[in-house]
Design a protein around this motif. Structure first.
Motif, PDB file in Angstrom:
ATOM      1  N   PRO A 125      80.136  93.292 -24.707  1.00  0.00           N
ATOM      2  CA  PRO A 125      79.171  93.055 -23.629  1.00  0.00           C
ATOM      3  C   PRO A 125      77.745  93.508 -23.961  1.00  0.00           C
ATOM      4  O   PRO A 125      76.791  92.772 -23.684  1.00  0.00           O
ATOM      5  N   ALA A 126      77.600  94.692 -24.557  1.00  0.00           N
ATOM      6  CA  ALA A 126      76.252  95.180 -24.845  1.00  0.00           C
ATOM      7  C   ALA A 126      75.548  94.260 -25.837  1.00  0.00           C
ATOM      8  O   ALA A 126      74.354  93.958 -25.711  1.00  0.00           O
ATOM      9  N   VAL A 127      76.315  93.775 -26.832  1.00  0.00           N
ATOM     10  CA  VAL A 127      75.727  92.873 -27.836  1.00  0.00           C
ATOM     11  C   VAL A 127      75.375  91.540 -27.176  1.00  0.00           C
ATOM     12  O   VAL A 127      74.304  90.962 -27.429  1.00  0.00           O
ATOM     13  N   ALA A 128      76.280  91.057 -26.315  1.00  0.00           N
ATOM     14  CA  ALA A 128      75.997  89.817 -25.590  1.00  0.00           C
ATOM     15  C   ALA A 128      74.704  89.977 -24.796  1.00  0.00           C
ATOM     16  O   ALA A 128      73.851  89.084 -24.777  1.00  0.00           O
ATOM     17  N   GLY A 129      74.547  91.153 -24.180  1.00  0.00           N
ATOM     18  CA  GLY A 129      73.339  91.423 -23.411  1.00  0.00           C
ATOM     19  C   GLY A 129      72.096  91.301 -24.272  1.00  0.00           C
ATOM     20  O   GLY A 129      71.116  90.654 -23.893  1.00  0.00           O
ATOM     21  N   VAL A 130      72.147  91.894 -25.465  1.00  0.00           N
ATOM     22  CA  VAL A 130      70.982  91.861 -26.345  1.00  0.00           C
ATOM     23  C   VAL A 130      70.679  90.421 -26.784  1.00  0.00           C
ATOM     24  O   VAL A 130      69.517  90.010 -26.833  1.00  0.00           O
ATOM     25  N   LEU A 131      71.746  89.651 -27.074  1.00  0.00           N
ATOM     26  CA  LEU A 131      71.547  88.256 -27.480  1.00  0.00           C
ATOM     27  C   LEU A 131      70.804  87.464 -26.405  1.00  0.00           C
ATOM     28  O   LEU A 131      69.829  86.758 -26.680  1.00  0.00           O
ATOM     29  N   TRP A 132      71.274  87.587 -25.173  1.00  0.00           N
ATOM     30  CA  TRP A 132      70.642  86.848 -24.073  1.00  0.00           C
ATOM     31  C   TRP A 132      69.238  87.354 -23.818  1.00  0.00           C
ATOM     32  O   TRP A 132      68.339  86.588 -23.479  1.00  0.00           O
ATOM     33  N   LEU A 133      69.076  88.672 -23.998  1.00  0.00           N
ATOM     34  CA  LEU A 133      67.752  89.250 -23.785  1.00  0.00           C
ATOM     35  C   LEU A 133      66.747  88.671 -24.785  1.00  0.00           C
ATOM     36  O   LEU A 133      65.611  88.366 -24.439  1.00  0.00           O
ATOM     37  N   PHE A 134      67.193  88.497 -26.030  1.00  0.00           N
ATOM     38  CA  PHE A 134      66.310  87.920 -27.049  1.00  0.00           C
ATOM     39  C   PHE A 134      65.868  86.518 -26.650  1.00  0.00           C
ATOM     40  O   PHE A 134      64.704  86.163 -26.749  1.00  0.00           O
ATOM     41  N   MET A 135      66.836  85.739 -26.165  1.00  0.00           N
ATOM     42  CA  MET A 135      66.514  84.350 -25.826  1.00  0.00           C
ATOM     43  C   MET A 135      65.583  84.255 -24.626  1.00  0.00           C
ATOM     44  O   MET A 135      64.746  83.375 -24.534  1.00  0.00           O
ATOM     45  N   PHE A 161      78.657  96.976 -17.208  1.00  0.00           N
ATOM     46  CA  PHE A 161      77.461  97.813 -17.241  1.00  0.00           C
ATOM     47  C   PHE A 161      76.713  97.712 -18.569  1.00  0.00           C
ATOM     48  O   PHE A 161      75.505  97.923 -18.622  1.00  0.00           O
ATOM     49  N   GLY A 162      77.432  97.353 -19.656  1.00  0.00           N
ATOM     50  CA  GLY A 162      76.759  97.199 -20.949  1.00  0.00           C
ATOM     51  C   GLY A 162      75.687  96.124 -20.886  1.00  0.00           C
ATOM     52  O   GLY A 162      74.565  96.307 -21.365  1.00  0.00           O
ATOM     53  N   VAL A 163      76.049  95.011 -20.255  1.00  0.00           N
ATOM     54  CA  VAL A 163      75.100  93.902 -20.115  1.00  0.00           C
ATOM     55  C   VAL A 163      73.904  94.326 -19.264  1.00  0.00           C
ATOM     56  O   VAL A 163      72.741  94.106 -19.623  1.00  0.00           O
ATOM     57  N   ILE A 164      74.199  94.983 -18.137  1.00  0.00           N
ATOM     58  CA  ILE A 164      73.125  95.419 -17.243  1.00  0.00           C
ATOM     59  C   ILE A 164      72.216  96.417 -17.965  1.00  0.00           C
ATOM     60  O   ILE A 164      70.990  96.332 -17.903  1.00  0.00           O
ATOM     61  N   HIS A 165      72.836  97.332 -18.696  1.00  0.00           N
ATOM     62  CA  HIS A 165      72.062  98.375 -19.364  1.00  0.00           C
ATOM     63  C   HIS A 165      71.102  97.774 -20.390  1.00  0.00           C
ATOM     64  O   HIS A 165      69.942  98.161 -20.473  1.00  0.00           O
TER      65      HIS A 165
END
Lengths: 263, 293
Positions: free
Chosen positions: B118-128, B230-234
């Motif tokens: 989840p945290a990595v998925a979050g960073v990927l989407w954040l980049f885009m 919470f990983g994604v939110i964080h």
């Protein structure tokens, strides 16, 4: 300056990192106004937040106005603005000196380091700035020879050579005068103009009760609350005064909770 | 009459379920008990001393309007994540089920995102979707849309929902596809001969027969949305802008692990545990009735 950039069609005249630390905590110290009562918490646990004073409200109101006009672009709660600045998107950037290494490594343009601006007409400004807050702690309850090791490690970490190298490589402040002196003697400041700005503005004056730092319980959560309230100002949902009053009120509840836990 | 296969004696069955009981005890009952215990205290930040406050932590939380507001945020977030991840997964599974050629490739590709943390998925989407250097933001800008999830609450919610649902689609897809393939072809063919078109067949035969899978996924996805996001939110919003994406579990994480307020964090976990238990009971009581096994 911001007006000129905006009129010239610039998409991001100014951005920032660590909004609470720079635009409230340092703003308060720099203008010699209290961030919290009881000497910013140093004099007692019964401290209350006080960053809803006229100087802070005026500053945040001005920033909020700039945000509405597109002169200040909010990028995020941490140092997200750094990416925008290093990519050359934003003209001005308020950031910790610890951001220097990243900018130096990535920016494909010339840049200069300047002291934090202050508002004219505020008595005592510019006072001095304060550090961000990371610290090393040593807990009780270990063996003597373990503390021997801890002491050696701390000695090593604070030795002039290590501190000078740390300071020069990262932009973090040197924690001893010896390290700062060693850096100066090595000619580092002459070769890298601007790297001594942070040192100078932090040691410019004898610190006052308002500018020697902060000591507040639950401060990480309080910064979170400040972030939330400032975002309400940047988006235009709240006035600076409403937001800061609300942040003070919500933060005080956490301070009371911390006080009761620490008795 | 159902024919049951039973083991004789008590010892062997007990031995066989023992590993599961041990795992549950160590990883669920013990920490849950600890959380309930800790929720009655306010510890100092270094955990060196604790002060008994009874239900004081719960009082402190429930009297906080911002905490109460986070229940609504959580409800919206969890419903959206569940609906989006299950809806898209079902659609993809139905399409993949009809494929004759290359279905293996599609399946593999669709299952891949599940392996992303989840945290990595979050960073990927954040980049885009980064407000100034993100690829998607840039294209949206060309279309005249000014994407700014750091200040726009709706956009922030949308982004964390998509990022949370994305990895989940793979998981749901797997179960839906297996469920679809277990439906006897003869039933569908019979309906086809009767003249039912694809969507009629789907609505009247396939979807009802798929209901055990759907129900299982509903329970599992709600639990996922409540606990594991919470990983994604964080990584994407830290709960902002303002409190737009502060869901209950993120506050547990932020107050406990970042703010070191373990008493409040434990009390929040207990509240969360109660909420999810109640939800699951409701699901079993009212929705399971409509499931055909």
């Amino acid at each position: 300056m911001l007006d000129q950039l905006k009129e010239a069609g610039h998409g991001c005249p100014m951005t920032t990192a660590w909004q609470s630390w720079i635009h409230l905590e340092n703003l308060s110290a720099y203008h010699d106004v209290p961030f919290a009562t009881q000497e910013n918490g140093f004099a007692g646990l019964d401290t209350e937040l006080a960053f809803n004073g006229p100087v802070q409200v005026q500053h945040i109101a001005q920033m909020g106005e700039w945000a509405q006009e597109g002169k200040f672009v909010y990028a995020g709660r941490r140092n997200e603005g750094g990416a925008n600045f290093r990519a050359g998107e934003c003209a001005l950037f308020t950031e910790s000196s610890a951001g220097y290494a990243g900018i130096k490594a990535e920016a494909e343009f010339d840049f200069e380091v300047r002291p934090l601006p202050y508002w004219e007409g505020v008595d005592g400004a510019p006072q001095n700035t304060i550090i961000g807050g990371a610290s090393l702690w040593v807990m009780e309850g270990h063996e003597d020879d373990e503390y021997q090791g801890v002491a050696e490690f701390l000695n090593f970490l604070s030795s002039p050579e290590i501190q000078a190298k740390w300071h020069q490589d990262t932009g973090y402040l040197p924690i001893t005068s010896a390290a700062a002196e060693a850096t100066r003697e090595a000619g580092f400041y002459d070769e890298n103009p601007g790297t001594d700005v942070a040192v100078q503005q932090m040691t410019a004056n004898e610190p006052t009760a308002n500018s020697k730092g902060l000591r507040l319980g639950s401060f990480d959560q309080i910064r979170g609350i400040i972030d939330e309230e400032l975002e309400a100002v940047w988006s235009g949902d709240k006035s600076a005064e409403e937001a800061l009053n609300s942040a003070v009120e919500r933060g005080n509840q956490l301070l009371r909770r911390f006080e009761s836990a620490s008795r | 009459m159902e024919k049951r296969v039973t083991f004789q004696g008590v010892l062997l069955p007990l031995l066989l379920v023992l590993p599961q009981i041990v795992v549950t005890a160590v990883f669920f009952f013990y920490p849950a008990g600890q959380a309930i215990w800790q929720s009655l205290f306010i510890p100092d930040p270094f955990g060196l001393s604790m002060r008994f406050v009874g239900l004081g932590n719960f009082e402190f939380l429930l009297s906080d309007p911002y905490y109460r507001a986070s229940f609504v945020t959580t409800a919206i977030f969890s419903s959206l994540v569940t609906v989006v991840s299950m809806g898209v997964a079902l659609y993809l599974a139905v399409l993949a089920d009809r494929l004759i050629k290359g279905s293996g490739t599609y399946r593999t590709l669709l299952i891949w995102p599940y392996a992303v943390a989840p945290a990595v998925a979050g960073v990927l989407w954040l980049f885009m979707f980064n407000t100034r250097v993100g690829v998607v933001t840039w294209y949206l800008g060309l279309l005249g849309y000014d994407w700014n999830h750091v200040l726009n609450e709706g956009e922030a919610m949308g982004l964390v929902v998509v990022a949370s649902a994305w990895g989940r689609i793979s998981y749901n897809f797997l179960f839906f596809l297996a469920g679809l393939q277990a439906i006897p072809k003869s039933v569908i063919e019979a309906a086809a001969i009767d003249g039912a078109r694809f969507w009629t067949r789907f609505r009247t035969i396939v979807f009802p027969l798929l209901s055990p899978t759907t129900f299982f996924l509903l329970v599992v996805n709600v639990v996922y949305a409540f606990f594991e996001t919470f990983g994604v939110i964080h990584t994407i919003t830290s709960g902002g802008p303002q409190q737009a994406t502060t869901i209950l579990v993120y506050k547990v994480f932020a107050d406990g692990f970042v703010g070191q307020d373990l008493g409040s964090s434990a009390a929040q976990s207990v509240i969360l545990l109660v909420v999810v238990s109640v939800l699951t009971v409701i699901q079993f009581k009212y929705i399971e009735r409509r499931v055909h096994y």
